[in-house]
Enzyme design. Structure first.
Site, PDB file in Angstrom:
ATOM      1  CG  ASP A  93      -0.119   0.202   2.625  1.00 18.68           C
ATOM      2  OD1 ASP A  93       0.845   0.026   2.558  1.00 18.68           O
ATOM      3  OD2 ASP A  93      -0.526  -0.552   3.569  1.00 18.68           O
ATOM      4  CG  ASP A 272      -6.718  -5.547   1.788  1.00 19.81           C
ATOM      5  OD1 ASP A 272      -6.915  -4.959   0.761  1.00 19.81           O
ATOM      6  OD2 ASP A 272      -5.701  -5.562   2.815  1.00 19.81           O
ATOM      7  CB  CYS A 310     -11.721 -26.743   7.044  1.00 21.27           C
ATOM      8  SG  CYS A 310     -10.203 -26.000   6.936  1.00 21.27           S
ATOM      9  CB  CYS A 312      -6.491 -25.948   7.139  1.00 20.42           C
ATOM     10  SG  CYS A 312      -6.786 -25.763   8.827  1.00 20.42           S
ATOM     11  CB  CYS A 315      -9.514 -28.868   9.611  1.00 20.43           C
ATOM     12  SG  CYS A 315     -10.417 -27.416  10.432  1.00 20.43           S
ATOM     13  CG  HIS A 341      -9.914 -23.361  10.087  1.00 18.83           C
ATOM     14  ND1 HIS A 341     -10.223 -23.629   9.324  1.00 18.83           N
ATOM     15  CD2 HIS A 341     -10.756 -22.665  10.485  1.00 18.83           C
ATOM     16  CE1 HIS A 341     -11.787 -23.083   9.411  1.00 18.83           C
ATOM     17  NE2 HIS A 341     -11.815 -22.127   9.872  1.00 18.83           N
TER      18      HIS A 341
HETATM   19 ZN    ZN Z   1      -9.411 -25.660   8.927  1.00 14.33          ZN
END
Ligand code: ZN
Length: 377
Positions: A93, A272, A310, A312, A315, A341
Site C-alpha cells: 500500500d 485484502d 476444511c 487445512c 482441521c 485455519h
Molecule cells: Zn481448517
C-alpha cells in the site's frame, strides 16, 4: 509490469475470473491477499503460506516498513522478497491509510503529508513521489498511489477537497512512476485509488479522472472506515462500471467472509483485510457453516475439528477442544493454528468463487452462500 488477463465473466452479475501476471508468478483472480504488515503474516512461516495455503500474493504495509526497519535497509537486503524470503508476488500500500489512522500530528498539503511516527514521534514526510520511491525500494510488484482516506462520516465539502487532492496526488505520483519506469525499467505496476467518501457524484468524478491516466489497475479505497455495509457495496456499484474492463479492480480493506462473494458480484478482482488473521488471534474462527467463538464453554470437550469440511493443517490434526485449551492458556500455538485455519477458509472461499465463475454457476453459488447464517448454529 503486472498484466491482467480476463478469463471468464458472469453473464448475470459483474463477477469475473482472471489471471494477474507478475514478475513473481501468476495470481488467479478473484483473489484475497493476506496482510503481512511487518513483512510477515503474523504467526505463519513462508512454508505455511506458499506450500500449505498456496498464497500467491501478499500485502505489505509501506508505512510500517518505512519506519522500521526502513526501506533503504530493505533495498540493501535485496528487496522485500529476499528480505522475508517470499518468492511470490507482493502488493504494497502507499502508507497513506496508516498515516491517517495511526500517526500522530499530521499536516496535509497539496505536496503531501507531514506526520509523526507512532513509534518514536519523529517527523516524516510522504509525498506522491516519495511513496513511489519507497515502494520501489521495497521491490513491490504492485504499488499503490498515495491517497487521502477520509474518515466516516465527513461533509460533502471536505470529501470533495480531499478527493481533489487524491486526484492531484495520483497525477503527480503516476508521472513520477513513469519517469522511474523509463529510467530503471522496473517491472512494478502502480495502481490508482478512487476516493470520494460515501458520495456517488464524487466517486464518479474521481473514477473518471483517474481512468484518464490509464493505470495498470484501479482500487476503490475509503471503504470499511465505519460506514454501514450496504453503503460500502453501493459505492462499489457506483464506481466499478466506470473502471476499464481490462484492468483489475481492488477493493481495499474488505471484508467479512460473507462479503467476499458480494464484492466479487460487483466486479471486484482483488481484496485484502486483516480480519481472518486478527480475528483468529482474538478467538473468532470462520467456518463453512458460520463463525465459531472458540472460548465458548460448549467447545471444551468438542472432538470435532473447527470445520469438518476444511482440509487445512489445523482441521486435519486438531480438535476444537484442543484449540480452546490453547486459547484459554494463552499459548502461541493457538494463534498459529487459528490463523492457518482462518486464512485457509478465506482462500477456499475465493477458490469456490472462481470455480463457480469459470463454470458459469456464480449466480447459483451466490444464492447458496447468502443462505448460510453468520453464527454457527
Ligand atoms: Zn481448517
Amino acid at each position: 509490469m503486472a498484466t491482467f488477463e480476463l478469463k471468464a465473466e458472469c453473464p448475470v452479475t459483474r463477477a469475473r475470473a482472471g489471471v494477474l501476471h507478475t514478475a513473481h508468478g501468476n495470481v488467479e483472480t478473484p483473489v484475497f491477499m493476506p496482510v503481512g504488515t511487518q513483512a510477515t503474516v503474523k504467526g505463519l512461516t513462508g512454508r505455511d503460506l506458499a506450500e500449505d495455503l498456496d498464497v500467491r500474493i501478499l500485502l505489505a504495509n509501506t508505512y510500517h516498513l518505512f519506519l522500521r526497519p526502513g526501506h533503504e535497509l530493505i533495498r540493501r537486503m535485496g528487496g522485500l522478497h529476499q528480505f522475508m524470503s517470499w518468492p511470490r508476488a507482493i502488493l504494497t500500500d502507499s502508507g497513506g491509510y496508516q498515516v491517517f489512522s495511526l500517526s500522530g500530528l499530521r499536516k496535509i498539503t497539496d505536496e503531501g503529508v507531514v506526520f509523526q511516527s507512532h513509534l518514536d514521534g519523529d517527523r516524516h514526510v510522504f509525498t506522491p513521489e516519495s511513496t513511489v520511491d519507497v515502494q520501489l525500494a521495497l521491490s513491490s510488484d504492485i504499488m499503490m498511489a498515495l491517497d487521502e482516506c477520509p474518515e466516516y462520516p465527513v461533509s460533502h465539502e471536505y470529501a470533495r477537497a480531499s478527493m481533489d487532492r487524491t486526484i492531484r496526488w495520483a497525477r503527480s505520483g503516476y508521472a513520477h512512476y513513469q519517469r522511474r519506469k523509463a529510467e530503471n525499467n522496473t517491472s512494478a505496476s502502480l495502481y490508482l485509488i478512487v476516493q470520494g467518501s460515501m458520495f456517488e457524484d464524487l466517486r464518479k468524478t474521481c473514477a473518471q479522472e483517474l481512468v484518464a491516466l490509464e493505470a495498470d489497475g484501479y482500487a476503490i479505497g475509503g471503504l470499511s472506515v465505519g460506514e454501514p455495509r450496504p453503503l460500502s457495496l453501493a459505492m462499489v456499484e457506483t464506481t466499478e462500471p466506470l473502471l476499464p474492463r481490462q484492468r483489475p479492480r481492488y477493493a481495499m480493506g474488505v471484508g467479512m467472509p460473507e462479503e467476499l462473494p458480494e464484492y466479487v458480484a460487483r466486479g471486484i478482482d482483488m481484496m485484502d483485510c486483516v480480519l481472518p488473521t486478527r480475528n483468529a488471534r482474538n478467538g473468532y474462527l470462520f467456518t463453512s457453516h458460520g463463525r465459531v467463538i472458540i472460548k465458548h464453554t460448549r467447545y471444551k470437550d468438542d472432538q470435532r475439528p473447527v470445520d469438518e469440511t476444511c482440509s487445512c493443517y489445523t482441521c486435519r490434526n486438531h480438535t476444537r477442544a484442543y484449540l480452546r485449551h490453547l486459547y484459554q492458556a494463552g499459548e502461541m500455538l493457538y494463534a498459529v493454528l487459528a490463523t492457518r485455519h482462518n486464512l485457509a477458509r478465506y482462500l477456499d472461499i475465493m477458490r469456490e468463487i472462481r470455480h463457480a465463475i469459470v463454470l458459469g454457476q456464480f449466480p447459483e453459488y451466490l444464492k447458496a452462500v447468502r443462505a448460510v447464517p453468520v453464527e454457527v448454529e
